[in-house]
Motif scaffolding. Structure first.
Motif, PDB file in Angstrom:
ATOM      1  N   UNK A 176       0.838  -1.220   0.000  1.00  0.00           N
ATOM      2  CA  UNK A 176       0.000   0.000   0.000  1.00  0.00           C
ATOM      3  C   UNK A 176       0.863   1.257   0.000  1.00  0.00           C
ATOM      4  N   UNK A 177       1.921   1.239   0.847  1.00  0.00           N
ATOM      5  CA  UNK A 177       2.811   2.401   0.939  1.00  0.00           C
ATOM      6  C   UNK A 177       3.504   2.657  -0.398  1.00  0.00           C
ATOM      7  N   UNK A 178       4.007   1.578  -1.002  1.00  0.00           N
ATOM      8  CA  UNK A 178       4.731   1.734  -2.276  1.00  0.00           C
ATOM      9  C   UNK A 178       3.812   2.286  -3.355  1.00  0.00           C
ATOM     10  N   UNK A 179       2.550   1.805  -3.344  1.00  0.00           N
ATOM     11  CA  UNK A 179       1.579   2.263  -4.336  1.00  0.00           C
ATOM     12  C   UNK A 179       1.291   3.751  -4.115  1.00  0.00           C
ATOM     13  N   UNK A 180       1.076   4.116  -2.847  1.00  0.00           N
ATOM     14  CA  UNK A 180       0.746   5.513  -2.550  1.00  0.00           C
ATOM     15  C   UNK A 180       1.927   6.430  -2.895  1.00  0.00           C
ATOM     16  N   UNK A 181       3.141   5.978  -2.574  1.00  0.00           N
ATOM     17  CA  UNK A 181       4.332   6.780  -2.884  1.00  0.00           C
ATOM     18  C   UNK A 181       4.449   6.979  -4.397  1.00  0.00           C
ATOM     19  N   UNK A 182       4.188   5.908  -5.157  1.00  0.00           N
ATOM     20  CA  UNK A 182       4.277   6.009  -6.625  1.00  0.00           C
ATOM     21  C   UNK A 182       3.241   7.012  -7.145  1.00  0.00           C
ATOM     22  N   UNK A 183       2.034   6.943  -6.584  1.00  0.00           N
ATOM     23  CA  UNK A 183       0.979   7.871  -7.026  1.00  0.00           C
ATOM     24  C   UNK A 183       1.333   9.319  -6.686  1.00  0.00           C
ATOM     25  N   UNK A 184       1.810   9.515  -5.452  1.00  0.00           N
ATOM     26  CA  UNK A 184       2.160  10.872  -5.022  1.00  0.00           C
ATOM     27  C   UNK A 184       3.345  11.413  -5.824  1.00  0.00           C
ATOM     28  N   UNK A 185       4.310  10.513  -6.140  1.00  0.00           N
ATOM     29  CA  UNK A 185       5.461  10.938  -6.944  1.00  0.00           C
ATOM     30  C   UNK A 185       4.987  11.409  -8.327  1.00  0.00           C
ATOM     31  N   UNK A 186       4.001  10.701  -8.864  1.00  0.00           N
ATOM     32  CA  UNK A 186       3.405  11.113 -10.149  1.00  0.00           C
ATOM     33  C   UNK A 186       2.827  12.520 -10.041  1.00  0.00           C
ATOM     34  N   UNK A 187       2.156  12.798  -8.915  1.00  0.00           N
ATOM     35  CA  UNK A 187       1.547  14.127  -8.720  1.00  0.00           C
ATOM     36  C   UNK A 187       2.619  15.212  -8.587  1.00  0.00           C
ATOM     37  N   UNK A 188       3.691  14.862  -7.841  1.00  0.00           N
ATOM     38  CA  UNK A 188       4.794  15.822  -7.678  1.00  0.00           C
ATOM     39  C   UNK A 188       5.394  16.153  -9.046  1.00  0.00           C
ATOM     40  N   UNK A 189       5.620  15.112  -9.848  1.00  0.00           N
ATOM     41  CA  UNK A 189       6.257  15.329 -11.150  1.00  0.00           C
ATOM     42  C   UNK A 189       5.337  16.124 -12.084  1.00  0.00           C
ATOM     43  N   UNK A 190       4.039  15.857 -11.963  1.00  0.00           N
ATOM     44  CA  UNK A 190       3.056  16.609 -12.739  1.00  0.00           C
ATOM     45  C   UNK A 190       3.155  18.100 -12.393  1.00  0.00           C
ATOM     46  N   UNK A 191       3.231  18.397 -11.093  1.00  0.00           N
ATOM     47  CA  UNK A 191       3.330  19.789 -10.633  1.00  0.00           C
ATOM     48  C   UNK A 191       4.654  20.428 -11.033  1.00  0.00           C
ATOM     49  N   UNK A 192       5.737  19.631 -10.987  1.00  0.00           N
ATOM     50  CA  UNK A 192       7.070  20.166 -11.314  1.00  0.00           C
ATOM     51  C   UNK A 192       7.198  20.523 -12.792  1.00  0.00           C
ATOM     52  N   UNK A 193       6.433  19.813 -13.628  1.00  0.00           N
ATOM     53  CA  UNK A 193       6.465  20.073 -15.080  1.00  0.00           C
ATOM     54  C   UNK A 193       6.205  21.548 -15.367  1.00  0.00           C
ATOM     55  N   UNK A 194       5.362  22.133 -14.505  1.00  0.00           N
ATOM     56  CA  UNK A 194       4.980  23.535 -14.721  1.00  0.00           C
ATOM     57  C   UNK A 194       6.122  24.491 -14.408  1.00  0.00           C
ATOM     58  N   UNK A 195       7.199  23.981 -13.783  1.00  0.00           N
ATOM     59  CA  UNK A 195       8.346  24.853 -13.476  1.00  0.00           C
ATOM     60  C   UNK A 195       9.352  24.902 -14.618  1.00  0.00           C
ATOM     61  N   UNK A 196       9.160  24.071 -15.615  1.00  0.00           N
ATOM     62  CA  UNK A 196      10.114  24.065 -16.725  1.00  0.00           C
ATOM     63  C   UNK A 196      10.522  22.653 -17.077  1.00  0.00           C
ATOM     64  N   UNK A 197      11.160  22.506 -18.245  1.00  0.00           N
ATOM     65  CA  UNK A 197      11.441  21.155 -18.768  1.00  0.00           C
ATOM     66  C   UNK A 197      12.418  20.339 -17.915  1.00  0.00           C
ATOM     67  N   UNK A 198      13.325  21.009 -17.166  1.00  0.00           N
ATOM     68  CA  UNK A 198      14.337  20.208 -16.459  1.00  0.00           C
ATOM     69  C   UNK A 198      14.039  20.065 -14.967  1.00  0.00           C
ATOM     70  N   UNK A 199      12.887  20.588 -14.511  1.00  0.00           N
ATOM     71  CA  UNK A 199      12.598  20.585 -13.072  1.00  0.00           C
ATOM     72  C   UNK A 199      12.492  19.167 -12.512  1.00  0.00           C
ATOM     73  N   UNK A 200      11.886  18.255 -13.277  1.00  0.00           N
ATOM     74  CA  UNK A 200      11.722  16.872 -12.785  1.00  0.00           C
ATOM     75  C   UNK A 200      13.097  16.215 -12.588  1.00  0.00           C
ATOM     76  N   UNK A 201      13.979  16.368 -13.601  1.00  0.00           N
ATOM     77  CA  UNK A 201      15.324  15.783 -13.484  1.00  0.00           C
ATOM     78  C   UNK A 201      16.066  16.375 -12.281  1.00  0.00           C
ATOM     79  N   UNK A 202      15.903  17.689 -12.097  1.00  0.00           N
ATOM     80  CA  UNK A 202      16.559  18.359 -10.962  1.00  0.00           C
ATOM     81  C   UNK A 202      16.044  17.766  -9.643  1.00  0.00           C
ATOM     82  N   UNK A 203      14.719  17.600  -9.560  1.00  0.00           N
ATOM     83  CA  UNK A 203      14.094  17.020  -8.363  1.00  0.00           C
ATOM     84  C   UNK A 203      14.614  15.593  -8.123  1.00  0.00           C
ATOM     85  N   UNK A 204      14.643  14.796  -9.202  1.00  0.00           N
ATOM     86  CA  UNK A 204      15.098  13.397  -9.060  1.00  0.00           C
ATOM     87  C   UNK A 204      16.540  13.327  -8.571  1.00  0.00           C
TER      88      UNK A 204
END
Ligand code: ZN
Length: 247
Positions: free
Chosen positions: A152-180
């Motif tokens: 359950x935790x792994x699933x929730x973390x994966x879902x939340x990570x998807x949301x974070x990356x979705x939000x980071x996309x709005x900061x520019x093309x390299x924001x996700x890589x920077x975050x990772x």
């Protein structure tokens, strides 16, 4: 609040939740090991009785196998005694039969002794087997529960990570890589608010000029000069509605 800042606040809250879930996830192997230690302690108690019992059982089996050979040789030499022609051969065969009989008697006594010892151990063995079985079932139940929780935790973390990356996309093309890169470098959460002038990731105060730039960025990509995490100004608390203040 600007749409950018609202997005950053959502990303920051979500990333902070990922961090908390990862803390729980990281404790899972310790919890499984703790549950297993109890089972292992119970296994040792069981073995204190089971090992001597098994040892006796093995010794009984060995003796029964030898008795079988002794009985076969009695039959063989008795048959031989009927065929011999000389007294000397008869005595030799007779001697073999007597020896096999003595061996048989000795082994039967030894088996009896071990059976009696086993009987003495039987009540304790039964009791410890029962306790062990209970502890084993408890362990299996706990382990299954922990495994479910992990999934359950792994699933929730994966879902939340998807949301974070979705939000980071709005900061520019390299924001996700920077975050990772931040996460790989152990800087989780990677997106943090600046509260009362200090970065919530490293707790360092931003110099006033940098803080002013952060406020001016207002939710656009900005990083902490000390820890390099993505930062945003903590949004102001909205005034609660009048009727909520009473509750
Ligand atoms: Zn920082």
């Amino acid at each position: 609040m600007s749409a950018e800042l609202e997005n950053m606040a959502f990303v920051g809250d979500t990333d902070s939740r990922i961090f908390e879930l990862n803390l729980i996830l990281r404790k899972i192997p310790t919890r499984v090991a703790e549950a297993r230690r109890q089972l292992e302690a119970e296994e040792s108690l069981l073995n204190e009785v089971l090992l001597p019992w098994t040892q006796m059982e093995d010794e009984i089996q060995e003796r029964e196998a030898t008795i079988k050979i002794a009985l076969e040789s009695i039959v063989k030499f008795e048959a031989h005694m009927k065929k011999v022609t000389t007294q000397k051969e008869y005595i030799a065969a007779r001697k073999q039969v007597d020896e096999a009989r003595r061996l048989n008697t000795r082994l039967q006594d030894e088996i009896l002794e071990r059976r009696l010892n086993q009987e003495e151990l039987t009540p304790r063995l039964k009791e410890r087997r029962k306790t062990h079985q209970n502890v084993l079932e408890t362990f299996q139940g706990e382990k299954a529960g922990i495994t479910d929780e992990q999934a359950r935790l792994e699933k929730e973390i994966a879902e939340l990570t998807g949301k974070v990356e979705e939000g980071l996309k709005q900061l520019g093309p390299s924001a996700i890589q920077y975050y990772q890169k931040l996460i790989r470098g152990g800087k989780s959460p990677g997106v943090v608010p600046v509260i009362a002038g200090s970065c919530n990731g490293c707790n360092m105060a931003l110099p006033p000029q940098v803080y002013n730039l952060l406020l001016a960025a207002n939710g656009k990509l900005f990083t902490c000069p000390t820890c390099n995490r993505i930062t945003y100004p903590q949004p102001q608390e909205e005034a609660p509605p009048a009727d909520a203040a009473a509750g």
